[in-house]
Design a protein around this motif. Structure first.
Motif, PDB file in Angstrom:
ATOM      1  N   ARG A  63      72.721  60.069  42.987  1.00  0.00           N
ATOM      2  CA  ARG A  63      72.965  58.633  43.191  1.00  0.00           C
ATOM      3  C   ARG A  63      72.371  58.164  44.515  1.00  0.00           C
ATOM      4  O   ARG A  63      71.738  57.121  44.598  1.00  0.00           O
ATOM      5  CB  ARG A  63      74.476  58.412  43.213  1.00  0.00           C
ATOM      6  CG  ARG A  63      74.941  57.234  42.457  1.00  0.00           C
ATOM      7  CD  ARG A  63      76.418  57.108  42.262  1.00  0.00           C
ATOM      8  NE  ARG A  63      77.322  58.043  42.857  1.00  0.00           N
ATOM      9  CZ  ARG A  63      78.022  58.959  42.179  1.00  0.00           C
ATOM     10  NH1 ARG A  63      77.897  59.061  40.876  1.00  0.00           N
ATOM     11  NH2 ARG A  63      78.846  59.779  42.800  1.00  0.00           N
ATOM     12  N   GLU A  90      84.910  56.668  44.786  1.00  0.00           N
ATOM     13  CA  GLU A  90      84.670  55.304  44.294  1.00  0.00           C
ATOM     14  C   GLU A  90      83.849  55.360  43.005  1.00  0.00           C
ATOM     15  O   GLU A  90      83.059  56.290  42.797  1.00  0.00           O
ATOM     16  CB  GLU A  90      83.899  54.497  45.343  1.00  0.00           C
ATOM     17  CG  GLU A  90      84.696  54.131  46.573  1.00  0.00           C
ATOM     18  CD  GLU A  90      85.616  52.926  46.357  1.00  0.00           C
ATOM     19  OE1 GLU A  90      85.679  52.412  45.220  1.00  0.00           O
ATOM     20  OE2 GLU A  90      86.294  52.539  47.318  1.00  0.00           O
ATOM     21  N   GLU A  93      79.463  52.567  39.798  1.00  0.00           N
ATOM     22  CA  GLU A  93      78.936  51.191  39.714  1.00  0.00           C
ATOM     23  C   GLU A  93      79.177  50.455  41.028  1.00  0.00           C
ATOM     24  O   GLU A  93      78.334  49.680  41.482  1.00  0.00           O
ATOM     25  CB  GLU A  93      79.623  50.400  38.584  1.00  0.00           C
ATOM     26  CG  GLU A  93      79.537  51.036  37.191  1.00  0.00           C
ATOM     27  CD  GLU A  93      80.516  52.185  37.020  1.00  0.00           C
ATOM     28  OE1 GLU A  93      81.685  52.060  37.418  1.00  0.00           O
ATOM     29  OE2 GLU A  93      80.103  53.242  36.478  1.00  0.00           O
ATOM     30  N   ARG A  94      80.339  50.668  41.640  1.00  0.00           N
ATOM     31  CA  ARG A  94      80.647  50.005  42.918  1.00  0.00           C
ATOM     32  C   ARG A  94      79.701  50.505  44.004  1.00  0.00           C
ATOM     33  O   ARG A  94      79.235  49.741  44.842  1.00  0.00           O
ATOM     34  CB  ARG A  94      82.097  50.306  43.342  1.00  0.00           C
ATOM     35  CG  ARG A  94      83.131  49.468  42.612  1.00  0.00           C
ATOM     36  CD  ARG A  94      84.398  49.401  43.437  1.00  0.00           C
ATOM     37  NE  ARG A  94      84.235  48.547  44.609  1.00  0.00           N
ATOM     38  CZ  ARG A  94      84.987  48.624  45.703  1.00  0.00           C
ATOM     39  NH1 ARG A  94      85.940  49.512  45.796  1.00  0.00           N
ATOM     40  NH2 ARG A  94      84.778  47.811  46.729  1.00  0.00           N
ATOM     41  N   GLU A  96      76.676  51.683  43.555  1.00  0.00           N
ATOM     42  CA  GLU A  96      75.353  51.118  43.289  1.00  0.00           C
ATOM     43  C   GLU A  96      75.288  49.669  43.760  1.00  0.00           C
ATOM     44  O   GLU A  96      74.296  49.245  44.363  1.00  0.00           O
ATOM     45  CB  GLU A  96      75.027  51.194  41.790  1.00  0.00           C
ATOM     46  CG  GLU A  96      74.592  52.580  41.314  1.00  0.00           C
ATOM     47  CD  GLU A  96      73.370  53.118  42.051  1.00  0.00           C
ATOM     48  OE1 GLU A  96      72.545  52.309  42.526  1.00  0.00           O
ATOM     49  OE2 GLU A  96      73.254  54.348  42.187  1.00  0.00           O
ATOM     50  N   ARG A  97      76.352  48.906  43.468  1.00  0.00           N
ATOM     51  CA  ARG A  97      76.378  47.490  43.884  1.00  0.00           C
ATOM     52  C   ARG A  97      76.317  47.392  45.407  1.00  0.00           C
ATOM     53  O   ARG A  97      75.617  46.545  45.956  1.00  0.00           O
ATOM     54  CB  ARG A  97      77.647  46.801  43.361  1.00  0.00           C
ATOM     55  CG  ARG A  97      77.503  46.275  41.939  1.00  0.00           C
ATOM     56  CD  ARG A  97      78.496  45.140  41.663  1.00  0.00           C
ATOM     57  NE  ARG A  97      79.883  45.543  41.845  1.00  0.00           N
ATOM     58  CZ  ARG A  97      80.613  46.155  40.909  1.00  0.00           C
ATOM     59  NH1 ARG A  97      80.087  46.419  39.729  1.00  0.00           N
ATOM     60  NH2 ARG A  97      81.860  46.490  41.140  1.00  0.00           N
ATOM     61  N   PHE A  98      77.040  48.274  46.093  1.00  0.00           N
ATOM     62  CA  PHE A  98      77.029  48.264  47.566  1.00  0.00           C
ATOM     63  C   PHE A  98      75.625  48.570  48.092  1.00  0.00           C
ATOM     64  O   PHE A  98      75.132  47.903  48.994  1.00  0.00           O
ATOM     65  CB  PHE A  98      78.027  49.301  48.094  1.00  0.00           C
ATOM     66  CG  PHE A  98      77.964  49.481  49.590  1.00  0.00           C
ATOM     67  CD1 PHE A  98      78.596  48.587  50.439  1.00  0.00           C
ATOM     68  CD2 PHE A  98      77.244  50.536  50.153  1.00  0.00           C
ATOM     69  CE1 PHE A  98      78.524  48.737  51.818  1.00  0.00           C
ATOM     70  CE2 PHE A  98      77.176  50.689  51.527  1.00  0.00           C
ATOM     71  CZ  PHE A  98      77.819  49.795  52.355  1.00  0.00           C
ATOM     72  N   ARG A  99      74.991  49.572  47.503  1.00  0.00           N
ATOM     73  CA  ARG A  99      73.632  49.946  47.948  1.00  0.00           C
ATOM     74  C   ARG A  99      72.679  48.771  47.806  1.00  0.00           C
ATOM     75  O   ARG A  99      71.832  48.533  48.671  1.00  0.00           O
ATOM     76  CB  ARG A  99      73.123  51.149  47.140  1.00  0.00           C
ATOM     77  CG  ARG A  99      73.764  52.492  47.529  1.00  0.00           C
ATOM     78  CD  ARG A  99      73.359  53.575  46.535  1.00  0.00           C
ATOM     79  NE  ARG A  99      71.923  53.763  46.491  1.00  0.00           N
ATOM     80  CZ  ARG A  99      71.252  54.619  47.241  1.00  0.00           C
ATOM     81  NH1 ARG A  99      71.883  55.394  48.065  1.00  0.00           N
ATOM     82  NH2 ARG A  99      69.948  54.715  47.130  1.00  0.00           N
ATOM     83  N   THR A 100      72.795  48.039  46.713  1.00  0.00           N
ATOM     84  CA  THR A 100      71.918  46.895  46.484  1.00  0.00           C
ATOM     85  C   THR A 100      72.240  45.764  47.455  1.00  0.00           C
ATOM     86  O   THR A 100      71.335  45.150  48.030  1.00  0.00           O
ATOM     87  CB  THR A 100      72.087  46.386  45.028  1.00  0.00           C
ATOM     88  OG1 THR A 100      71.875  47.486  44.148  1.00  0.00           O
ATOM     89  CG2 THR A 100      71.118  45.267  44.706  1.00  0.00           C
ATOM     90  N   ALA A 101      73.541  45.527  47.650  1.00  0.00           N
ATOM     91  CA  ALA A 101      73.949  44.371  48.463  1.00  0.00           C
ATOM     92  C   ALA A 101      73.669  44.543  49.946  1.00  0.00           C
ATOM     93  O   ALA A 101      73.355  43.575  50.634  1.00  0.00           O
ATOM     94  CB  ALA A 101      75.439  44.108  48.246  1.00  0.00           C
ATOM     95  N   CYS A 102      73.760  45.770  50.458  1.00  0.00           N
ATOM     96  CA  CYS A 102      73.650  45.921  51.919  1.00  0.00           C
ATOM     97  C   CYS A 102      72.217  46.122  52.408  1.00  0.00           C
ATOM     98  O   CYS A 102      71.955  46.016  53.602  1.00  0.00           O
ATOM     99  CB  CYS A 102      74.565  47.039  52.430  1.00  0.00           C
ATOM    100  SG  CYS A 102      73.995  48.682  52.055  1.00  0.00           S
TER     101      CYS A 102
END
Lengths: 253, 228
Positions: A63, A90, A93-94, A96-102
């Motif tokens: 991941r 965690e 999906e959470r 992955e979303r964090f990686r994209t958002a930050c």
């Protein structure tokens, strides 16, 4: 650290911190920082159930090796947060979303604070020391010492708050030194530039004041022209053409 | 010792400093102010290296390493510029402009080698995608070490090749040069000062009050020049 924070042994913290300095070691156009993030966070993943090589470890490592982009110094925030998220189990999906958002904020904040702020400020401090006649070793040590005090502190801070706050680290990016720091550094840069540029130019040009006044006027006019032409002409590439012509002229005259 | 072997210590320095630009540890030992000074020190003239490094640093202020953009690579360029100037006689005509010009060309060319390296690492990553997707720690570490090693070799090769080309070329050109060193430095410094001035203005002009800090700094710097 809050009561729910997983324990990270000192040796693991030290290994992650050391690896952060090589986070761009395999930077490429496919995954950008991705493999470096996996490399940096890997010591923490050994603490997952099953240990190194276990199913949880391998899933987490895979991941973390995916596409990721950030300023290299502030990637430490993501590494700390991702290490905690993985240790807390965690949902993927959470994560992955964090990686994209930050990615975006960690890139833009770092670029503004470091590349457009701290680096030119420290370089100008070094040039000021050169202009004032400080020795070669003194200039190098002053530049490297000042720059890396900020550099190492930022990486250490990022890893600490990332691990402390986990996926809820976003508010930490509103820390006063990240919000107001660039403006303060820009003012210091302006002051240092004003003092350093004439002194450094004078140190290389030599003592003739008449020539130096002419040089400063030419530099000021040239700076105004380059600022107006920004995006169409780069100063350093213009210099290559100009200097090559000058050298050839001097050689054949 | 042959000419090729004499360049090896400088090539090793270029390899180490080229690595610092992006891969490891990004401590900015690759900035020209440092890299040119170290190259000068390696050939016994740190002061000459520092002069070349200071001039190159003024140009480098214009090319800060933002994101994934292509930018000049100053680690190897600083070594080449510092060594070229330190190996010339200071009073030889146009020595500093020649060394700086060569270093700027190397910075531009080495920037392209970084792009090629990033593409190569991308191909390696693509070839290892199955192992990486399965969470293989050895694949992650191997890709990291390959990238670091390739960057080290890149920096060394760029430095060695650049010195092998520019050292004899510069000597040949400068032996026939007749213009004095002082005017050539003024010409160079006007370009360097203009480039740095423009770069700094772009960084600070949106910050409230920064122009007053600039004016204050200029007054202090100008006063110190007059006092010297």
């Amino acid at each position: 650290m809050t009561a729910g924070t997983p324990h990270l042994p000192f040796a693991t913290r030290a290994a992650i911190f050391a690896r952060l300095f090589a986070v761009q070691g395999s930077w490429n156009y496919e995954t950008l920082l991705g493999n470096g993030i996996a490399f940096a966070v890997e010591p923490a993943l050994r603490l997952l159930p099953g240990g190194k090589g276990g199913a949880a470890y391998r899933a987490a490592l895979a991941r973390q090796g995916g596409y990721f982009n950030a300023h290299p110094y502030l990637a430490s925030v993501a590494v700390g947060a991702l290490a905690r998220a993985e240790l807390e189990g965690e949902a993927p999906e959470r994560i992955e979303r964090f990686r994209t958002a930050c990615s975006g904020p960690l890139g833009s904040v770092g670029d503004r604070l470091i590349w457009a702020g701290w680096l030119p400020a420290c370089a100008l401090l070094g040039l000021l020391a050169f202009g004032l006649g400080v020795s070669s070793a003194g200039v190098v040590l002053l530049f490297l010492g000042s720059y890396n005090a900020g550099h190492a502190a930022l990486r250490a801070w990022g890893m600490r708050v990332g691990f402390r706050d986990g996926l809820r680290v976003a508010p930490a990016l509103g820390a006063p030194f990240l919000r107001r720091g660039p403006s303060h550094v820009a003012r210091a840069t302006a002051c240092l530039a004003g003092a350093a540029l004439p002194l450094a130019l004078h140190a290389v040009a030599g003592p003739a004041l008449g020539t130096f006044t002419l040089l400063l006027a030419a530099a000021a006019l040239g700076a105004a022209a380059l600022t107006r032409l920004h995006g169409r002409v780069e100063g350093w590439s213009l210099a290559v053409v100009g200097l090559a012509a000058f050298i050839l002229f001097a050689a054949v005259r | 010792m042959t000419f090729a072997a004499e360049l090896l210590p400088l090539a090793l320095l270029g390899a180490l400093l080229g690595l610092d630009v992006v891969s490891f540890p990004q401590a900015m030992v690759s900035r020209p102010l440092v890299s040119a000074t170290l190259a000068g020190a390696l050939v016994g003239q740190p002061g000459q290296g520092l002069i070349a490094g200071a001039v190159l640093e003024l140009f480098a202020l214009d090319t800060l390493p933002f994101g994934a953009s292509r930018y000049p690579e100053w680690g190897t360029a600083g070594v080449v510029g510092g060594a070229l100037f330190a190996l010339q006689h200071d009073d030889s005509a146009a020595a500093l402009p020649a060394a700086v010009c060569a270093a700027l060309l190397v910075a531009w060319g080495a920037g392209w080698t970084m792009v090629a390296l990033r593409r190569l690492i991308g191909r390696w990553a693509h070839g290892m995608r199955d192992a990486l997707a399965q969470g293989s720690a050895s694949a992650v570490t191997a890709l990291q070490l390959r990238g670091l090693t390739a960057d080290f070799v890149r920096g060394g090769a760029v430095t060695w090749l650049s010195l092998a080309v520019f050292l004899p070329l510069e000597r040949a050109l400068l032996s026939g040069a007749t213009a004095g060193a002082a005017p050539s430095r003024v010409f160079l410094l006007a370009l360097a000062g203009a480039t740095a001035g423009s770069a700094i203005w772009r960084v600070i002009h949106t910050t409230k009050g920064a122009r007053w800090f600039l004016a204050g700094g200029l007054a202090a710097g100008g006063g110190l020049v007059l006092a010297q």
